[in-house]
Design a protein around this motif. Structure first.
Motif, PDB file in Angstrom:
ATOM      1  N   GLN A 266       0.855  -1.182   0.000  1.00  0.00           N
ATOM      2  CA  GLN A 266       0.000   0.000   0.000  1.00  0.00           C
ATOM      3  C   GLN A 266       0.891   1.232   0.000  1.00  0.00           C
ATOM      4  O   GLN A 266       1.908   1.272   0.703  1.00  0.00           O
ATOM      5  CB  GLN A 266      -0.917  -0.012   1.219  1.00  0.00           C
ATOM      6  CG  GLN A 266      -1.943  -1.140   1.184  1.00  0.00           C
ATOM      7  CD  GLN A 266      -2.858  -1.129   2.398  1.00  0.00           C
ATOM      8  OE1 GLN A 266      -2.456  -0.729   3.490  1.00  0.00           O
ATOM      9  NE2 GLN A 266      -4.081  -1.578   2.221  1.00  0.00           N
ATOM     10  N   LEU A 267       0.523   2.219  -0.779  1.00  0.00           N
ATOM     11  CA  LEU A 267       1.329   3.413  -0.949  1.00  0.00           C
ATOM     12  C   LEU A 267       0.547   4.635  -0.493  1.00  0.00           C
ATOM     13  O   LEU A 267      -0.649   4.761  -0.796  1.00  0.00           O
ATOM     14  CB  LEU A 267       1.721   3.576  -2.423  1.00  0.00           C
ATOM     15  CG  LEU A 267       2.450   2.391  -3.060  1.00  0.00           C
ATOM     16  CD1 LEU A 267       2.593   2.585  -4.560  1.00  0.00           C
ATOM     17  CD2 LEU A 267       3.809   2.197  -2.421  1.00  0.00           C
ATOM     18  N   VAL A 268       1.228   5.535   0.213  1.00  0.00           N
ATOM     19  CA  VAL A 268       0.596   6.756   0.688  1.00  0.00           C
ATOM     20  C   VAL A 268       1.478   7.942   0.312  1.00  0.00           C
ATOM     21  O   VAL A 268       2.632   8.027   0.754  1.00  0.00           O
ATOM     22  CB  VAL A 268       0.384   6.720   2.210  1.00  0.00           C
ATOM     23  CG1 VAL A 268      -0.253   8.034   2.673  1.00  0.00           C
ATOM     24  CG2 VAL A 268      -0.493   5.533   2.598  1.00  0.00           C
ATOM     25  N   GLU A 269       0.926   8.839  -0.505  1.00  0.00           N
ATOM     26  CA  GLU A 269       1.653  10.042  -0.903  1.00  0.00           C
ATOM     27  C   GLU A 269       1.363  11.181   0.071  1.00  0.00           C
ATOM     28  O   GLU A 269       0.303  11.230   0.697  1.00  0.00           O
ATOM     29  CB  GLU A 269       1.250  10.516  -2.313  1.00  0.00           C
ATOM     30  CG  GLU A 269       1.436   9.500  -3.416  1.00  0.00           C
ATOM     31  CD  GLU A 269       0.162   8.749  -3.724  1.00  0.00           C
ATOM     32  OE1 GLU A 269       0.038   8.228  -4.845  1.00  0.00           O
ATOM     33  OE2 GLU A 269      -0.716   8.673  -2.841  1.00  0.00           O
ATOM     34  N   SER A 270       2.308  12.107   0.154  1.00  0.00           N
ATOM     35  CA  SER A 270       2.124  13.315   0.942  1.00  0.00           C
ATOM     36  C   SER A 270       2.956  14.426   0.329  1.00  0.00           C
ATOM     37  O   SER A 270       3.850  14.165  -0.485  1.00  0.00           O
ATOM     38  CB  SER A 270       2.518  13.084   2.402  1.00  0.00           C
ATOM     39  OG  SER A 270       3.878  12.717   2.498  1.00  0.00           O
ATOM     40  N   GLY A 271       2.642  15.655   0.710  1.00  0.00           N
ATOM     41  CA  GLY A 271       3.449  16.783   0.279  1.00  0.00           C
ATOM     42  C   GLY A 271       2.825  17.667  -0.770  1.00  0.00           C
ATOM     43  O   GLY A 271       3.420  18.676  -1.157  1.00  0.00           O
TER      44      GLY A 271
ATOM     45  N   CYS B 113       6.428   9.433  -0.716  1.00  0.00           N
ATOM     46  CA  CYS B 113       5.576   8.255  -0.848  1.00  0.00           C
ATOM     47  C   CYS B 113       6.113   7.185   0.087  1.00  0.00           C
ATOM     48  O   CYS B 113       7.287   6.795  -0.024  1.00  0.00           O
ATOM     49  CB  CYS B 113       5.574   7.763  -2.287  1.00  0.00           C
ATOM     50  SG  CYS B 113       4.701   6.206  -2.552  1.00  0.00           S
ATOM     51  N   ALA B 114       5.263   6.731   0.973  1.00  0.00           N
ATOM     52  CA  ALA B 114       5.676   5.725   1.949  1.00  0.00           C
ATOM     53  C   ALA B 114       4.857   4.459   1.737  1.00  0.00           C
ATOM     54  O   ALA B 114       3.629   4.493   1.801  1.00  0.00           O
ATOM     55  CB  ALA B 114       5.479   6.243   3.363  1.00  0.00           C
ATOM     56  N   PRO B 115       5.509   3.347   1.480  1.00  0.00           N
ATOM     57  CA  PRO B 115       4.794   2.096   1.306  1.00  0.00           C
ATOM     58  C   PRO B 115       4.657   1.326   2.606  1.00  0.00           C
ATOM     59  O   PRO B 115       5.386   1.565   3.557  1.00  0.00           O
ATOM     60  CB  PRO B 115       5.691   1.328   0.346  1.00  0.00           C
ATOM     61  CG  PRO B 115       7.058   1.764   0.752  1.00  0.00           C
ATOM     62  CD  PRO B 115       6.932   3.197   1.211  1.00  0.00           C
ATOM     63  N   SER B 116       3.735   0.397   2.617  1.00  0.00           N
ATOM     64  CA  SER B 116       3.629  -0.541   3.727  1.00  0.00           C
ATOM     65  C   SER B 116       3.513  -1.931   3.126  1.00  0.00           C
ATOM     66  O   SER B 116       3.143  -2.095   1.975  1.00  0.00           O
ATOM     67  CB  SER B 116       2.401  -0.237   4.589  1.00  0.00           C
ATOM     68  OG  SER B 116       1.219  -0.375   3.832  1.00  0.00           O
ATOM     69  N   GLY B 117       3.841  -2.928   3.877  1.00  0.00           N
ATOM     70  CA  GLY B 117       3.769  -4.286   3.362  1.00  0.00           C
ATOM     71  C   GLY B 117       5.141  -4.819   2.997  1.00  0.00           C
ATOM     72  O   GLY B 117       6.088  -4.631   3.742  1.00  0.00           O
ATOM     73  N   ARG B 118       5.249  -5.421   1.814  1.00  0.00           N
ATOM     74  CA  ARG B 118       6.490  -6.052   1.397  1.00  0.00           C
ATOM     75  C   ARG B 118       7.619  -5.052   1.243  1.00  0.00           C
ATOM     76  O   ARG B 118       7.412  -3.859   1.133  1.00  0.00           O
ATOM     77  CB  ARG B 118       6.272  -6.799   0.084  1.00  0.00           C
ATOM     78  CG  ARG B 118       5.450  -8.072   0.219  1.00  0.00           C
ATOM     79  CD  ARG B 118       5.401  -8.802  -1.092  1.00  0.00           C
ATOM     80  NE  ARG B 118       6.741  -9.089  -1.591  1.00  0.00           N
ATOM     81  CZ  ARG B 118       6.976  -9.554  -2.794  1.00  0.00           C
ATOM     82  NH1 ARG B 118       5.976  -9.759  -3.640  1.00  0.00           N
ATOM     83  NH2 ARG B 118       8.192  -9.814  -3.196  1.00  0.00           N
ATOM     84  N   SER B 119       8.850  -5.538   1.215  1.00  0.00           N
ATOM     85  CA  SER B 119      10.042  -4.713   1.183  1.00  0.00           C
ATOM     86  C   SER B 119      10.031  -3.718   0.038  1.00  0.00           C
ATOM     87  O   SER B 119       9.891  -4.075  -1.121  1.00  0.00           O
ATOM     88  CB  SER B 119      11.281  -5.594   1.083  1.00  0.00           C
ATOM     89  OG  SER B 119      12.426  -4.801   1.012  1.00  0.00           O
ATOM     90  N   PHE B 120      10.222  -2.460   0.391  1.00  0.00           N
ATOM     91  CA  PHE B 120      10.226  -1.359  -0.561  1.00  0.00           C
ATOM     92  C   PHE B 120      11.291  -1.548  -1.622  1.00  0.00           C
ATOM     93  O   PHE B 120      11.076  -1.243  -2.798  1.00  0.00           O
ATOM     94  CB  PHE B 120      10.454  -0.076   0.236  1.00  0.00           C
ATOM     95  CG  PHE B 120      10.623   1.163  -0.570  1.00  0.00           C
ATOM     96  CD1 PHE B 120      11.829   1.846  -0.577  1.00  0.00           C
ATOM     97  CD2 PHE B 120       9.569   1.666  -1.309  1.00  0.00           C
ATOM     98  CE1 PHE B 120      11.979   3.010  -1.309  1.00  0.00           C
ATOM     99  CE2 PHE B 120       9.705   2.835  -2.042  1.00  0.00           C
ATOM    100  CZ  PHE B 120      10.918   3.504  -2.038  1.00  0.00           C
TER     101      PHE B 120
END
Length: 124
Positions: free
Chosen positions: A3-8, A22-29
């Protein structure tokens, strides 16, 4: 699954700068090729920039070359897009995306995971 979350995003004057994250969650970035895409009102989503898994290779759309810089910090699991000398035509929703396909690509079809997008508005 990632899952990806953008900001800024936000409002900026023409000629100004802004940095998206952009910060991901879950498997290795670090296992994903990462890209930035954007979509302006009434237009199709288009490629902006892409960075390889190691960060050593980067490609840009001609429209942003020399003004935008894509980078990633695999230790912090974060993708960045530094935007400078912004123009009104850069106004769009900006999306980060992750691709597990081999290599590096600007093909939107290669990207299986997408963030929700962040609005960037450049005023003249």
């Amino acid at each position: 699954q990632v899952q990806l979350v953008e900001s800024g995003g936000g409002l900026v004057q023409a000629g100004g700068s802004q940095r998206l994250s952009c910060a991901p969650s879950g498997r290795s970035f670090s296992t994903y090729c990462m890209g930035w895409f954007r979509q302006a009102p009434g237009k199709e989503r288009e490629f902006v920039a892409v960075i390889s898994r190691s960060g050593s290779t980067k490609y840009y759309a001609d429209s942003v070359k020399g003004r935008f810089t894509i980078s990633r910090d695999n230790a912090k699991d974060t993708l960045y897009l530094q935007m400078s000398n912004l123009r009104p035509e850069d106004t769009a929703v900006y999306y980060c995306a992750a691709s597990s396909s081999p290599g590096i690509s600007d093909d939107i079809k290669k990207y299986a995971y997408w963030g929700q997008g962040t609005q960037v508005t450049v005023s003249s």
